[in-house]
Write a protein that holds these residues in place. Sequence first.
Motif, PDB file in Angstrom:
ATOM      1  N   GLN A   1       0.842  -1.188   0.000  1.00 18.46           N
ATOM      2  CA  GLN A   1       0.000   0.000   0.000  1.00 18.46           C
ATOM      3  C   GLN A   1       0.879   1.240   0.000  1.00 18.46           C
ATOM      4  O   GLN A   1       2.001   1.226   0.493  1.00 18.46           O
ATOM      5  CB  GLN A   1      -0.919   0.007   1.214  1.00 18.46           C
ATOM      6  N   ARG A  27       5.254   1.792  -1.176  1.00 18.96           N
ATOM      7  CA  ARG A  27       5.463   1.099  -2.428  1.00 18.96           C
ATOM      8  C   ARG A  27       5.622   2.087  -3.567  1.00 18.96           C
ATOM      9  O   ARG A  27       5.138   3.201  -3.510  1.00 18.96           O
ATOM     10  CB  ARG A  27       4.304   0.138  -2.697  1.00 18.96           C
ATOM     11  N   ARG A  32       1.627   3.862 -11.400  1.00 18.13           N
ATOM     12  CA  ARG A  32       0.264   4.055 -10.910  1.00 18.13           C
ATOM     13  C   ARG A  32      -0.329   5.347 -11.459  1.00 18.13           C
ATOM     14  O   ARG A  32       0.375   6.296 -11.770  1.00 18.13           O
ATOM     15  CB  ARG A  32       0.246   4.165  -9.381  1.00 18.13           C
ATOM     16  N   ARG A  99      -4.096   4.569  -7.508  1.00 13.07           N
ATOM     17  CA  ARG A  99      -4.589   3.304  -8.026  1.00 13.07           C
ATOM     18  C   ARG A  99      -3.468   2.274  -8.009  1.00 13.07           C
ATOM     19  O   ARG A  99      -2.321   2.587  -7.693  1.00 13.07           O
ATOM     20  CB  ARG A  99      -5.098   3.497  -9.459  1.00 13.07           C
ATOM     21  N   GLU A 100      -3.822   1.043  -8.386  1.00 13.51           N
ATOM     22  CA  GLU A 100      -2.833  -0.026  -8.528  1.00 13.51           C
ATOM     23  C   GLU A 100      -2.422  -0.186  -9.987  1.00 13.51           C
ATOM     24  O   GLU A 100      -1.630  -1.079 -10.309  1.00 13.51           O
ATOM     25  CB  GLU A 100      -3.405  -1.352  -8.020  1.00 13.51           C
ATOM     26  N   TYR A 111      -9.546   3.353  -6.679  1.00 14.01           N
ATOM     27  CA  TYR A 111      -8.364   3.896  -6.011  1.00 14.01           C
ATOM     28  C   TYR A 111      -8.205   3.192  -4.666  1.00 14.01           C
ATOM     29  O   TYR A 111      -9.119   3.200  -3.852  1.00 14.01           O
ATOM     30  CB  TYR A 111      -8.495   5.408  -5.830  1.00 14.01           C
ATOM     31  N   LYS A 112      -7.054   2.588  -4.444  1.00  8.53           N
ATOM     32  CA  LYS A 112      -6.851   1.706  -3.300  1.00  8.53           C
ATOM     33  C   LYS A 112      -6.190   2.388  -2.109  1.00  8.53           C
ATOM     34  O   LYS A 112      -6.268   1.890  -0.992  1.00  8.53           O
ATOM     35  CB  LYS A 112      -6.010   0.498  -3.728  1.00  8.53           C
ATOM     36  N   SER A 113      -5.502   3.482  -2.328  1.00  6.90           N
ATOM     37  CA  SER A 113      -4.835   4.186  -1.232  1.00  6.90           C
ATOM     38  C   SER A 113      -5.332   5.621  -1.214  1.00  6.90           C
ATOM     39  O   SER A 113      -5.431   6.257  -2.274  1.00  6.90           O
ATOM     40  CB  SER A 113      -3.317   4.173  -1.422  1.00  6.90           C
ATOM     41  N   TRP A 114      -5.616   6.119  -0.004  1.00  4.29           N
ATOM     42  CA  TRP A 114      -6.172   7.465   0.151  1.00  4.29           C
ATOM     43  C   TRP A 114      -5.420   8.231   1.230  1.00  4.29           C
ATOM     44  O   TRP A 114      -4.989   7.651   2.233  1.00  4.29           O
ATOM     45  CB  TRP A 114      -7.647   7.384   0.543  1.00  4.29           C
TER      46      TRP A 114
END
Length: 124
Positions: A1, A27, A32, A99-100, A111-114
Amino acid sequence: QVLLVESGGGSVQAGGSLRLSCAASGRTVSNRAMGWFRHAPGKEREFVSAINWSGGTTTSADSVKGRFTISRDNAKNTVYLQMNNLKPEDTAVYYCAAREDLDLSREPSGYKSWGQGTQVTVSA
Protein backbone atom coordinates in the motif's frame (compact mmCIF):
# COMPACT_ATOMS: atom_id res chain seq x y z
CA GLN A 1 0.00 0.00 0.00
CA VAL A 2 1.05 3.56 -0.65
CA LEU A 3 1.06 6.18 2.11
CA LEU A 4 -0.28 9.53 0.90
CA VAL A 5 -0.05 12.81 2.79
CA GLU A 6 -1.80 15.93 1.51
CA SER A 7 -0.93 19.51 2.35
CA GLY A 8 -1.61 23.01 1.10
CA GLY A 9 -5.25 23.49 1.97
CA GLY A 10 -6.55 26.67 3.55
CA SER A 11 -9.02 29.52 3.32
CA VAL A 12 -9.07 31.98 0.43
CA GLN A 13 -11.42 34.46 -1.12
CA ALA A 14 -13.14 33.80 -4.42
CA GLY A 15 -10.72 34.31 -7.29
CA GLY A 16 -7.74 33.25 -5.21
CA SER A 17 -5.36 30.34 -5.68
CA LEU A 18 -4.04 27.40 -3.71
CA ARG A 19 -1.65 24.58 -4.52
CA LEU A 20 -2.26 21.21 -2.94
CA SER A 21 0.54 18.68 -2.61
CA CYS A 22 0.34 14.92 -2.16
CA ALA A 23 3.52 13.20 -1.03
CA ALA A 24 3.63 9.46 -1.68
CA SER A 25 5.76 6.93 0.16
CA GLY A 26 5.89 3.19 0.68
CA ARG A 27 5.46 1.10 -2.43
CA THR A 28 6.54 2.55 -5.75
CA VAL A 29 4.15 4.93 -7.46
CA SER A 30 5.96 4.99 -10.79
CA ASN A 31 3.45 2.65 -12.41
CA ARG A 32 0.26 4.05 -10.91
CA ALA A 33 -2.36 6.62 -11.74
CA MET A 34 -2.99 9.26 -9.07
CA GLY A 35 -6.13 11.29 -8.56
CA TRP A 36 -7.65 14.13 -6.62
CA PHE A 37 -11.19 13.92 -5.29
CA ARG A 38 -13.21 16.28 -3.11
CA HIS A 39 -16.04 15.87 -0.66
CA ALA A 40 -18.31 18.74 0.32
CA PRO A 41 -20.87 18.52 3.15
CA GLY A 42 -24.14 17.03 1.96
CA LYS A 43 -22.67 15.93 -1.36
CA GLU A 44 -21.11 12.76 -2.72
CA ARG A 45 -17.39 12.46 -3.18
CA GLU A 46 -16.51 14.03 -6.52
CA PHE A 47 -13.72 13.35 -8.98
CA VAL A 48 -11.50 16.37 -9.64
CA SER A 49 -8.48 15.32 -11.68
CA ALA A 50 -6.16 12.40 -12.37
CA ILE A 51 -2.71 11.87 -13.83
CA ASN A 52 -0.95 8.89 -15.31
CA TRP A 53 2.22 8.88 -13.27
CA SER A 54 4.54 7.53 -15.91
CA GLY A 55 3.19 9.28 -18.97
CA GLY A 56 1.88 12.55 -17.65
CA THR A 57 -1.53 12.11 -19.30
CA THR A 58 -4.24 13.91 -17.36
CA THR A 59 -8.00 14.19 -17.17
CA SER A 60 -10.16 16.61 -15.20
CA ALA A 61 -13.78 17.22 -14.32
CA ASP A 62 -15.57 19.77 -16.46
CA SER A 63 -16.23 21.89 -13.37
CA VAL A 64 -12.52 22.57 -12.89
CA LYS A 65 -11.16 22.56 -16.44
CA GLY A 66 -9.30 25.73 -17.20
CA ARG A 67 -8.90 26.52 -13.49
CA PHE A 68 -7.20 23.47 -11.91
CA THR A 69 -4.03 21.78 -13.13
CA ILE A 70 -2.70 18.42 -11.93
CA SER A 71 0.99 17.69 -12.23
CA ARG A 72 3.60 15.44 -10.71
CA ASP A 73 7.27 15.49 -9.73
CA ASN A 74 8.60 11.96 -10.08
CA ALA A 75 11.83 12.76 -8.27
CA LYS A 76 9.87 13.88 -5.23
CA ASN A 77 7.10 11.26 -5.48
CA THR A 78 4.67 14.14 -5.25
CA VAL A 79 1.49 15.07 -7.09
CA TYR A 80 0.22 18.64 -7.15
CA LEU A 81 -3.13 20.29 -7.76
CA GLN A 82 -2.81 23.94 -8.71
CA MET A 83 -6.17 25.62 -8.17
CA ASN A 84 -6.75 29.05 -9.67
CA ASN A 85 -9.80 31.29 -9.82
CA LEU A 86 -11.33 29.44 -6.90
CA LYS A 87 -15.08 29.64 -6.37
CA PRO A 88 -17.17 29.13 -3.22
CA GLU A 89 -18.49 25.89 -4.75
CA ASP A 90 -14.92 24.53 -4.67
CA THR A 91 -15.14 24.41 -0.87
CA ALA A 92 -14.56 20.81 0.22
CA VAL A 93 -12.12 18.39 1.76
CA TYR A 94 -9.68 17.41 -0.98
CA TYR A 95 -8.26 13.89 -1.05
CA CYS A 96 -5.35 12.42 -2.93
CA ALA A 97 -5.68 8.80 -4.05
CA ALA A 98 -3.58 6.18 -5.80
CA ARG A 99 -4.59 3.30 -8.03
CA GLU A 100 -2.83 -0.03 -8.53
CA ASP A 101 -2.66 0.56 -12.29
CA LEU A 102 -2.43 3.37 -14.86
CA ASP A 103 -6.16 3.69 -15.57
CA LEU A 104 -7.30 7.33 -15.35
CA SER A 105 -10.62 6.32 -13.85
CA ARG A 106 -13.01 8.85 -12.34
CA GLU A 107 -14.56 6.26 -10.03
CA PRO A 108 -13.35 6.38 -6.41
CA SER A 109 -13.75 2.62 -6.00
CA GLY A 110 -10.74 1.95 -8.24
CA TYR A 111 -8.36 3.90 -6.01
CA LYS A 112 -6.85 1.71 -3.30
CA SER A 113 -4.83 4.19 -1.23
CA TRP A 114 -6.17 7.47 0.15
CA GLY A 115 -4.73 10.39 2.06
CA GLN A 116 -6.28 11.96 5.12
CA GLY A 117 -7.63 14.97 3.22
CA THR A 118 -7.01 18.70 3.37
CA GLN A 119 -9.70 21.35 3.81
CA VAL A 120 -10.18 24.02 1.17
CA THR A 121 -12.56 26.86 2.02
CA VAL A 122 -13.43 29.57 -0.50
CA SER A 123 -15.40 32.59 0.68
CA ALA A 124 -17.45 34.85 -1.56
